[in-house]
Design an enzyme around this catalytic site. Structure first.
Site, PDB file in Angstrom:
ATOM      1  N   ASP A   1     -59.631  93.752 -52.150  1.00  0.00           N
ATOM      2  CA  ASP A   1     -58.934  92.465 -51.990  1.00  0.00           C
ATOM      3  C   ASP A   1     -57.771  92.366 -52.983  1.00  0.00           C
ATOM      4  O   ASP A   1     -56.695  91.873 -52.639  1.00  0.00           O
ATOM      5  CB  ASP A   1     -59.878  91.285 -52.259  1.00  0.00           C
ATOM      6  CG  ASP A   1     -61.060  91.281 -51.320  1.00  0.00           C
ATOM      7  OD1 ASP A   1     -60.957  91.845 -50.217  1.00  0.00           O
ATOM      8  OD2 ASP A   1     -62.099  90.708 -51.704  1.00  0.00           O
TER       9      ASP A   1
HETATM   10  C1  26A Z   1     -68.024  87.847 -42.986  1.00  0.00           C
HETATM   11  N1  26A Z   1     -68.247  88.464 -44.288  1.00  0.00           N
HETATM   12  C2  26A Z   1     -69.340  89.385 -44.372  1.00  0.00           C
HETATM   13  C3  26A Z   1     -67.409  88.177 -45.360  1.00  0.00           C
HETATM   14  C4  26A Z   1     -67.575  88.723 -46.646  1.00  0.00           C
HETATM   15  C5  26A Z   1     -66.615  88.395 -47.630  1.00  0.00           C
HETATM   16  N2  26A Z   1     -65.570  87.602 -47.381  1.00  0.00           N
HETATM   17  C6  26A Z   1     -65.471  87.116 -46.158  1.00  0.00           C
HETATM   18  N3  26A Z   1     -66.355  87.377 -45.160  1.00  0.00           N
HETATM   19  N4  26A Z   1     -68.491  89.544 -47.214  1.00  0.00           N
HETATM   20  C7  26A Z   1     -68.111  89.721 -48.499  1.00  0.00           C
HETATM   21  N5  26A Z   1     -66.988  89.020 -48.749  1.00  0.00           N
HETATM   22  C8  26A Z   1     -66.225  88.911 -49.991  1.00  0.00           C
HETATM   23  O1  26A Z   1     -65.638  90.139 -50.246  1.00  0.00           O
HETATM   24  C9  26A Z   1     -65.287  90.136 -51.615  1.00  0.00           C
HETATM   25  C10 26A Z   1     -65.198  91.551 -52.099  1.00  0.00           C
HETATM   26  O2  26A Z   1     -64.256  92.260 -51.377  1.00  0.00           O
HETATM   27  C11 26A Z   1     -67.069  88.600 -51.198  1.00  0.00           C
HETATM   28  O3  26A Z   1     -67.177  87.206 -51.389  1.00  0.00           O
HETATM   29  C12 26A Z   1     -66.325  89.292 -52.328  1.00  0.00           C
HETATM   30  O4  26A Z   1     -65.665  88.376 -53.164  1.00  0.00           O
END
Ligand code: 26A
Length: 344
Positions: A299
């Site tokens: 990210d």
């Molecule tokens: C739909 N899902 C599974 C998700 C996520 C996500 N953000 C949005 N949708 N699953 C994990 N994260 C976020 O990814 C970040 C790390 O790349 C987590 O909250 C974490 O901050």
């Protein structure tokens, strides 16, 4: 940053999640049938994880959610507030308050849809050495609806933006919103950027992903996500460069602006794929003792990239800034930064 950008230059939609992060032993992952570096959606059997992390592992609470992370990092580097606008759905609770405060502290202009009676989403972050495994309980985030984007003030924000960024993760929540933002970007000939986000998106959400892809000018992903996409497409080769070339060659609504793929591979070079060309951008390898955790590295890469892209900088500069930002947040807990950005 010297030039001044218009407020709301960049619009993003995603799942605002509060990360509950802790260092855990491998058998904790095994107990929940998770692997190192997974990113999954929580099922009923995962629900005890969150409480266990807080009670047994001194978990830290950190602002998360993939798109919101990227936009916070872009804001940190830009130093000019409110260049980026974020839409997503939260509950009416303390966790939503923490997310909003952290976003605003970074200068991000958040316009949450608020769903009463549903808790704000959380993401368990299980740290094992340099790996991080994510288990998201979307909760309120899953309640985002397109009418939020149709409220006049929000519609104006979408219409006036110059750049758009949405994660693949958001395909699990609201594909119609993605298609609407993509169509706006297309009509106004403005760049629409997307992320493959996680292998499970290509495995289980390929239909909406393929619907959005023709609108995508720049697609981000890491090696595991690109491989998952290739497998779901039944492409023969496992070579990342070949996957990238095929990805950029897929149908595109605006063929005058060929698609670009940017594939990261941990500490191996970032690949920039444009038509038949593949360029490599080296990554500075951190010593193990410098690594706090790798949560949010991808990210932050996108955030660094976006901070330069919205200033019209070359792809070369955008990718170097992506690498800088990822390196910085790896040295900090979760997707957080410390001090002033040092990218020049
Ligand atoms: C739909 N899902 C599974 C998700 C996520 C996500 N953000 C949005 N949708 N699953 C994990 N994260 C976020 O990814 C970040 C790390 O790349 C987590 O909250 C974490 O901050």
């Amino acid at each position: 940053m010297t030039s001044t950008l218009q407020e709301g230059t960049l619009v993003g939609c995603g799942n605002p999640l509060l990360d509950i992060s802790a260092v855990v032993p491998l058998d904790f992952l095994q107990k929940y049938s998770m692997n190192e570096d997974d990113a999954i959606l929580a099922e009923d059997r995962h629900m005890p994880i969150y409480g266990e992390l807080v009670e047994g592992f001194q978990a830290e609470f950190l602002a998360g959610g993939s798109v919101q992370n990227s936009l916070r990092i872009a804001q940190w580097i830009l130093r000019q507030p409110r260049v980026a606008v974020f839409f997503g759905c939260v509950g009416e609770d303390r966790y939503a308050g923490i997310l909003k405060e952290k976003a605003q502290a970074a200068g991000l202009d958040v316009h949450y849809q608020v769903k009463k009676d549903v808790p704000t989403g959380t993401c368990a972050v299980l740290i094992t050495g340099t790996h991080r495994s994510l288990c998201a309980n979307l909760a309120a985030a899953n309640n985002f609806t397109i009418d939020h984007l149709e409220e006049p003030s929000n519609k104006a924000l979408v219409d006036n933006a110059q750049y758009y960024y949405i994660s693949g993760f958001f395909l699990t929540v609201n594909p119609p919103s993605i298609m609407q933002v993509a169509a706006t970007a297309h009509a106004k000939q403005r760049p629409f950027l997307m992320n493959l986000s996680a292998p499970f998106i290509s495995q289980f959400y390929m239909t909406p992903l393929l619907a959005a892809l023709p609108y995508v000018d720049i697609i981000f992903g890491n090696e595991a996500e690109a491989q998952a996409f290739a497998e779901a497409q039944q492409w023969p080769s496992g070579d990342l460069r070949e996957i990238g070339k095929r990805l950029v060659a897929m149908e595109k609504k605006n063929p005058t602006r060929p698609r670009i793929a940017i594939l990261t591979q941990g500490c191996d070079p970032v690949l920039l794929i444009q038509q038949d060309s593949v360029q490599e951008f080296p990554v500075t390898k951190l010593a193990v003792h410098e690594i706090v955790d790798t949560n949010g590295a991808g990210d932050a890469f996108v955030g660094g990239f976006l901070s330069q892209f919205v200033q019209g900088k070359s792809l070369d500069v955008c990718i170097r800034c992506g690498n800088y930002a990822a390196g910085h947040i790896i040295k900090n807990p979760g997707c957080t930064y410390s001090g002033e950005p040092e990218f020049v």
